[in-house]
Design a protein around this motif. Structure first.
Motif, short mmCIF file in Angstrom:
data_model
loop_
_atom_site.label_atom_id
_atom_site.label_comp_id
_atom_site.label_asym_id
_atom_site.label_seq_id
_atom_site.Cartn_x
_atom_site.Cartn_y
_atom_site.Cartn_z
N ARG A 31 0.86 -1.18 0.00
CA ARG A 31 0.00 0.00 0.00
C ARG A 31 0.89 1.22 0.00
O ARG A 31 1.90 1.27 0.69
CB ARG A 31 -0.88 0.00 1.24
N ALA B 162 -5.55 2.36 8.93
CA ALA B 162 -6.07 1.99 7.61
C ALA B 162 -5.10 1.07 6.89
O ALA B 162 -5.50 0.13 6.21
CB ALA B 162 -6.33 3.24 6.78
N HIS B 166 -5.76 -2.73 5.64
CA HIS B 166 -5.53 -3.05 4.22
C HIS B 166 -4.60 -4.25 4.07
O HIS B 166 -4.91 -5.19 3.32
CB HIS B 166 -4.92 -1.81 3.55
N THR B 201 -11.40 -0.22 1.35
CA THR B 201 -10.11 -0.24 2.03
C THR B 201 -9.06 -0.95 1.19
O THR B 201 -7.86 -0.69 1.34
CB THR B 201 -10.25 -0.90 3.41
N ASP B 211 -7.13 9.68 4.49
CA ASP B 211 -6.88 8.24 4.57
C ASP B 211 -7.56 7.59 5.77
O ASP B 211 -7.67 6.36 5.82
CB ASP B 211 -5.36 7.98 4.63
N GLY B 214 -10.13 4.97 5.26
CA GLY B 214 -9.74 3.57 5.07
C GLY B 214 -9.90 2.73 6.32
O GLY B 214 -9.71 1.52 6.28
#
Lengths: 190, 231
Positions: A31, B162, B166, B201, B211, B214
Motif C-alpha cells: 500500500r 487503515a 488493508h 479499504t 486516509d 480507510g
C-alpha cells in the motif's frame, strides 16, 4: 551489509520456492501514497455511514453476470466492470472480465456477486493509460493480459447496446435477494 | 552479476514462483499452467505474533487490535483474528531474518519503525506490505507476514490503522480494487465517482481526500470476504 543480508534472504526464499511445486510466496501486496497526488487535501472528519447495514445483508444478495466484447466481437479480459447502485452511488462493487460466476476462466465473462438488493447500472473501465490507480501492475497478471485495449468508459445500455451507443446511456438492472441477472453483455465503443 | 538482479532472474526461470498477484473479484489468485487458484485461509481465526516494538512511536498492538475488530465486525463472516501475542523482542532489520522466517507457519506482524526492513526487501517508502506463502495447488495460505512502515507519521494523508486493515486484507487473500480510481484526481474522467468515505479499504493507495476513511471496510471489501468466507 544488512541490505546484502536481506537480499540473500530473499534469494534463499526464492530458491526454496523454485524447487518446490507446492508453495509460492507473494511479495506484491503493498500500500502506498498515490504518486499522482503530490499534496493530498485533508478533510475534517472520518464519519462513515456508507457501509450497508446488517439488515440489508439479512435480506440476501444478488449477482450480475455478463460479458465484455469489442466492436468486432472479440471477448475482452481484464476490463474493470463496476456496478453502481443508482439510489445510493456510494454502494459500488466490481470485478474484472475474464472470469465467470463459477470463478472459472472464461474469455470476456464477468460476474459481480454479493450485491445488496437494489437497482444498479454497470459501467466498464479500461485499466491502462489513465492514472496510477488504474495501473494494471497493481492488480494482476490477469489484468495485465487485458491491457492495451482502448475504449471509452461506458454503461451497459440494454437493448440499445452497440459499438456506437452513447456511453452515458444506461439501462437500470434490478437485483433482488438470491437473484442472478444474466445477459449484461457490453460491446465497447470504438 | 549484480546480486540485486538475481531474484528477478530466478523468477523468470522458475514457473513455480508466484511473485505476481492475479486479481478477480478482489481475491488474490494465481494462474499456474491455466489453472486458476484462489488464495484463502485454511482456517479461522488467525493467530498472530506481534512485534514487541512501537509503531509510529505509539502502541502498535492497539492499532492491530483495532484492525482486527474492523475485520471481525463484518456480518455473516467468521472472525479473522485470533490471539494476538506480543513478542518481547523489537523486530528490526538486524534480527528480521532470524525472528521472521517465511513459511514456518507462524503468522507475524512487524512494526518496521524506521522503514529499513521494507527498504531491504526492495519496497522502500511503501506504507505496508502483506506477504503470504501458499499452496499453489489448493491456494491455501500457510504463512503470513505483515510489515507496517512506522517511519511515515500517521496522518490524514497516510493512516496507520487503515494500512494495517488493508494489509490484513491481502493476507486473508484479497487483492486490490480500482473502485475510487476516478476519484484520485479531477483529471481522470469517469462515471459515478464514489464518495471518498466509501472507497474500499482494498484500494491500492492511501485515500487522498483523507486516509482515515480507510479505517472502515466498505461494500466491496465485504463482498470479497463473503465470496471466500461467507455462508
Amino acid at each position: 551489509m544488512i541490505k546484502t543480508k536481506k537480499i540473500n534472504f530473499l534469494i534463499l526464499i526464492m530458491m526454496l520456492f523454485s524447487f518446490s511445486m507446492i508453495v509460492a510466496c507473494d511479495s506484491g501486496s503493498n500500500r502506498e501514497t498515490d504518486p499522482d497526488i503530490p499534496t493530498p487535501p485533508i478533510v475534517g472528519d472520518d464519519d462513515d455511514d456508507d457501509f450497508m447495514d446488517d439488515s440489508q445483508l439479512l435480506t440476501g444478495t444478488g449477482i450480475i453476470r455478463g460479458s465484455v466484447v469489442s466492436s468486432t466481437g472479440t471477448p475482452l479480459n481484464g476490463v474493470h466492470v463496476r456496478a453502481v447502485n443508482i439510489d445510493d452511488t456510494d454502494i459500488q462493487m466490481s470485478s474484472f472480465s475474464g472470469i465467470d460466476s463459477d470463478l472459472e476462466l472464461e474469455d470476456g465473462a464477468f460476474s459481480i456477486q454479493n450485491l445488496p438488493p437494489g437497482t444498479y447500472r454497470v459501467v466498464i473501465e479500461k485499466m491502462d493509460d489513465r492514472s496510477s490507480a488504474f495501473d494494471p501492475d497493481r492488480y494482476s497478471l490477469f489484468v495485465i493480459a487485458g491491457t492495451n485495449v482502448n475504449f471509452p468508459d461506458e454503461y451497459w445500455n440494454g437493448a440499445d447496446e452497440s459499438d456506437e451507443d452513447d456511453p452515458s446511456d444506461f439501462e437500470p438492472i434490478v437485483v433482488s435477494n438470491g437473484s442472478t441477472v444474466n445477459g449484461i453483455d457490453i460491446i465497447t465503443n470504438n | 552479476m549484480n546480486i540485486r538482479y538475481l531474484p528477478i532472474l530466478m523468477i523468470m526461470l522458475s514457473p513455480f514462483v508466484a511473485i505476481q498477484n492475479s486479481s478477480a473479484y478482489h481475491n488474490l489468485n494465481n494462474i499456474f499452467e491455466s489453472t486458476f487458484v484462489f488464495r484463502s485461509l485454511p482456517g479461522m481465526p488467525v493467530n498472530f505474533e506481534v512485534d514487541g516494538g512501537t509503531l509510529g512511536g505509539g502502541n502498535g498492538l492497539t492499532i492491530v487490535q483495532d484492525a482486527c475488530d474492523e475485520w471481525d465486525g463484518l456480518p455473516n463472516v467468521p472472525n479473522f483474528c485470533g490471539n494476538l501475542n506480543q513478542l518481547e523482542t523489537d523486530i528490526t532489520s538486524s534480527n528480521f531474518d532470524s525472528i521472521v522466517p517465511q513459511n514456518d507457519g507462524v503468522n507475524t506482524i512487524v512494526f518496521d519503525e524506521n522503514g529499513s526492513i521494507l527498504a531491504d526487501l526492495g519496497v522502500p517508502g511503501v506504507l505496508g506490505l502483506g506477504l503470504t506463502t501458499f499452496n499453489t495447488a489448493s491456494g491455501l495460505i500457510t504463512d503470513i507476514t505483515i510489515l507496517i512502515n512506522g517511519s511515515i507519521p500517521s496522518s490524514a494523508s497516510a493512516d496507520l490503522l487503515a494500512t494495517v486493515i488493508h494489509e490484513m486484507g491481502h493476507t486473508w487473500g484479497f487483492a486490490h480494487v480500482p473502485i475510487g480510481g476516478i476519484n484520485t484526481t479531477n483529471s481522470v474522467d469517469g462515471f459515478d465517482r464514489i464518495s471518498p468515505s466509501a472507497i474500499p479499504t482494498m484500494y491500492p493507495f492511501a485515500i487522498p481526500q483523507d486516509d482515515r476513511f480507510g479505517r472502515t471496510l466498505e461494500n466491496d471489501d465485504l463482498g470479497a470476504a463473503l465470496l471466500n468466507y461467507g455462508p
